[in-house]
Write a protein that holds these residues in place. Structure first.
Motif, short mmCIF file in Angstrom:
data_model
loop_
_atom_site.label_atom_id
_atom_site.label_comp_id
_atom_site.label_asym_id
_atom_site.label_seq_id
_atom_site.Cartn_x
_atom_site.Cartn_y
_atom_site.Cartn_z
N LYS A 1 -19.54 -9.07 -0.04
CA LYS A 1 -19.79 -8.35 0.83
C LYS A 1 -21.26 -8.66 1.41
O LYS A 1 -22.13 -8.72 0.62
CB LYS A 1 -19.93 -6.82 0.61
CG LYS A 1 -20.03 -5.89 1.81
CD LYS A 1 -20.50 -4.50 1.56
CE LYS A 1 -21.98 -4.29 1.17
NZ LYS A 1 -22.15 -2.86 1.03
N ASP B 1 -21.66 -7.68 -4.44
CA ASP B 1 -22.25 -7.01 -3.50
C ASP B 1 -23.53 -6.50 -3.85
O ASP B 1 -23.95 -5.52 -4.57
CB ASP B 1 -21.48 -5.49 -3.34
CG ASP B 1 -22.06 -4.83 -2.21
OD1 ASP B 1 -22.87 -4.97 -1.57
OD2 ASP B 1 -21.58 -3.60 -2.14
N SER C 1 0.70 -1.18 -0.15
CA SER C 1 0.12 0.06 -0.08
C SER C 1 0.72 1.32 -0.04
O SER C 1 0.41 2.32 -0.48
CB SER C 1 -0.99 0.01 1.36
OG SER C 1 -0.21 -0.08 2.43
N THR D 1 -1.58 4.11 -2.83
CA THR D 1 -2.67 3.25 -1.93
C THR D 1 -3.30 2.23 -3.07
O THR D 1 -3.91 1.49 -2.67
CB THR D 1 -3.87 4.23 -1.66
OG1 THR D 1 -4.45 4.70 -2.74
CG2 THR D 1 -3.51 5.11 -0.61
N GLU E 1 -18.80 -5.42 6.24
CA GLU E 1 -18.84 -4.22 6.00
C GLU E 1 -18.33 -3.57 4.79
O GLU E 1 -17.37 -4.07 4.38
CB GLU E 1 -18.42 -3.18 7.34
CG GLU E 1 -18.63 -3.96 8.80
CD GLU E 1 -20.41 -3.62 8.87
OE1 GLU E 1 -20.84 -2.50 8.25
OE2 GLU E 1 -20.91 -4.50 9.50
N THR E 2 -18.77 -2.32 4.54
CA THR E 2 -18.26 -1.75 3.24
C THR E 2 -16.81 -1.65 3.22
O THR E 2 -16.01 -1.84 2.24
CB THR E 2 -19.13 -0.68 2.73
OG1 THR E 2 -20.66 -0.89 2.84
CG2 THR E 2 -18.90 0.13 1.53
N ARG E 3 -16.44 -0.77 4.16
CA ARG E 3 -14.91 -0.74 4.50
C ARG E 3 -14.09 -1.75 4.21
O ARG E 3 -12.94 -1.33 3.48
CB ARG E 3 -14.80 0.28 5.67
CG ARG E 3 -14.81 -0.69 6.91
CD ARG E 3 -14.63 0.07 8.32
NE ARG E 3 -14.66 -0.66 9.47
CZ ARG E 3 -15.67 -0.73 9.99
NH1 ARG E 3 -16.84 -0.48 9.60
NH2 ARG E 3 -15.92 -1.62 11.13
N ASP E 4 -14.58 -2.92 4.85
CA ASP E 4 -13.62 -4.00 4.79
C ASP E 4 -13.62 -4.66 3.35
O ASP E 4 -12.82 -5.20 2.84
CB ASP E 4 -14.06 -5.12 5.90
CG ASP E 4 -14.06 -4.45 7.08
OD1 ASP E 4 -12.92 -3.88 7.51
OD2 ASP E 4 -14.55 -4.95 8.16
N ARG F 1 -9.26 -3.27 -2.78
CA ARG F 1 -7.97 -2.55 -3.05
C ARG F 1 -6.81 -3.30 -2.96
O ARG F 1 -5.80 -3.25 -3.61
CB ARG F 1 -7.89 -1.41 -1.94
CG ARG F 1 -6.68 -0.29 -2.23
CD ARG F 1 -6.92 0.93 -1.30
NE ARG F 1 -6.63 0.46 0.09
CZ ARG F 1 -7.81 0.43 0.84
NH1 ARG F 1 -8.86 0.78 0.71
NH2 ARG F 1 -7.44 0.11 2.34
N GLU G 1 -18.29 2.62 -6.91
CA GLU G 1 -17.18 2.91 -5.91
C GLU G 1 -15.99 1.89 -6.06
O GLU G 1 -14.84 2.14 -6.26
CB GLU G 1 -17.74 2.77 -4.51
CG GLU G 1 -18.65 4.19 -4.31
CD GLU G 1 -17.68 5.49 -4.57
OE1 GLU G 1 -16.67 5.54 -4.13
OE2 GLU G 1 -18.33 6.52 -5.06
N ARG H 1 -14.21 -2.98 0.61
CA ARG H 1 -13.38 -2.33 -0.41
C ARG H 1 -11.92 -2.07 -0.21
O ARG H 1 -11.12 -2.15 -0.87
CB ARG H 1 -13.77 -0.53 -0.29
CG ARG H 1 -15.28 -0.49 -0.93
CD ARG H 1 -15.58 1.11 -0.68
NE ARG H 1 -16.86 1.21 -1.23
CZ ARG H 1 -17.86 2.18 -1.02
NH1 ARG H 1 -17.28 3.13 -0.32
NH2 ARG H 1 -19.12 2.26 -1.52
N ARG H 2 -11.41 -2.60 1.23
CA ARG H 2 -10.28 -2.92 1.35
C ARG H 2 -9.62 -3.97 0.76
O ARG H 2 -8.68 -4.07 0.29
CB ARG H 2 -9.93 -2.86 3.01
CG ARG H 2 -8.41 -3.22 3.38
CD ARG H 2 -8.26 -3.22 4.89
NE ARG H 2 -6.89 -3.64 5.22
CZ ARG H 2 -6.44 -3.72 6.57
NH1 ARG H 2 -7.24 -3.71 7.51
NH2 ARG H 2 -5.18 -4.00 6.58
#
Length: 247
Positions: free
Chosen positions: A200, A171, A10, A19, A76-79, A85, A104, A81-82
């Motif tokens: 997700k 998702d 990252s 990133t 969760e969305t943040r996890d 990424r 996104e 997307r991580r």
């Protein structure tokens, strides 16, 4: 022992602070170094260049293949997307996204160089698809409902013996009922058997974790939503009936 692991980076030294993933780097050496806050790791990228990075900026890539498919499930969305990424990159030439919404995660795929040969994003909302297409012009956006599609390959214009996908994202709403999520996974796997799935779903994450309480809470929420929708439809029908009688 980190040596020999395939990782995403990252952040790295020099002009490669990013990133997003430069490529599937391989750890060549790890050595203590107080100046680097504990451990300095040398990685080699596919193009042959080597760089040094802090250990905390490395993420181990999931080893997956058509013979050994793997799935990553995030609640969760943040996890989610991580995972997208850190686990996607230019080595995945063909990518499929089920439930792209406004794009996104599609942006992350494109920024990582994932899906250079084919990046197909699906959703059932035409307005969301339009926004996703505008955000990522390289993506082919399609209105397809995988839960009602009898042949996903045909819907996407992929021949029976045509190429599949190297990675697939699913998702279809994080609070969607478990049966629908599992049906979407089966549709994608049966059609393409991608080496890596990134999903997700709170319900599936809870099931895998053995959290029956979380599943019951989600089922109660889904039931309440369904009842509210039915009441709304009934109220609209009644209002239309009254309007017709008044006319």
């Amino acid at each position: 022992d980190l040596v020999g692991l395939r990782v995403s980076v990252s952040r790295s030294q020099g002009d490669h602070r990013s990133t997003t993933v430069v490529g599937p780097a391989v750890v060549e050496r790890a050595e203590p170094d107080p100046q680097w806050e504990g451990e300095r790791v040398r990685v080699r990228y596919p193009h042959g260049h080597t760089f040094h990075a802090r250990k905390r900026y490395l993420t181990r890539l999931v080893e997956a293949s058509t013979r050994n498919p793997r799935a990553l499930v995030a609640a969760e969305t943040r996890d989610f997307r991580r995972c997208v990424r850190e686990q996607t990159g230019p080595w995945q030439r063909r990518a499929l996204e089920v439930g792209c919404s406004t794009g996104e995660a599609t942006r992350v795929l494109a920024a990582n160089g994932c899906g250079a040969e084919a990046l197909i994003a699906l959703d059932i909302d035409e307005e969301a698809l339009a926004r996703a297409g505008a955000a990522v012009p390289s993506a082919a956006t399609r209105k397809v409902d995988v839960l009602r599609c009898s042949c996903l390959r045909a819907a996407l214009g992929v021949a029976r013996d045509g190429p599949g996908f190297d990675v697939a994202l699913i998702d279809i709403n994080g609070t969607r009922e478990l049966e629908a999520v599992e049906a979407a996974i089966r549709a994608v796997v049966d059609a393409f058997r991608p080496p890596l799935l990134i999903v997700k779903s709170r319900a599936l994450a809870a099931k895998l974790a053995g959290d029956r309480g979380a599943l019951e809470a989600l089922e109660a929420l889904e039931t309440a939503d369904a009842v509210a929708a039915q009441r709304g439809e009934a109220a609209q029908a009644a209002a239309e009936g009254e309007a017709a009688q008044a006319a």
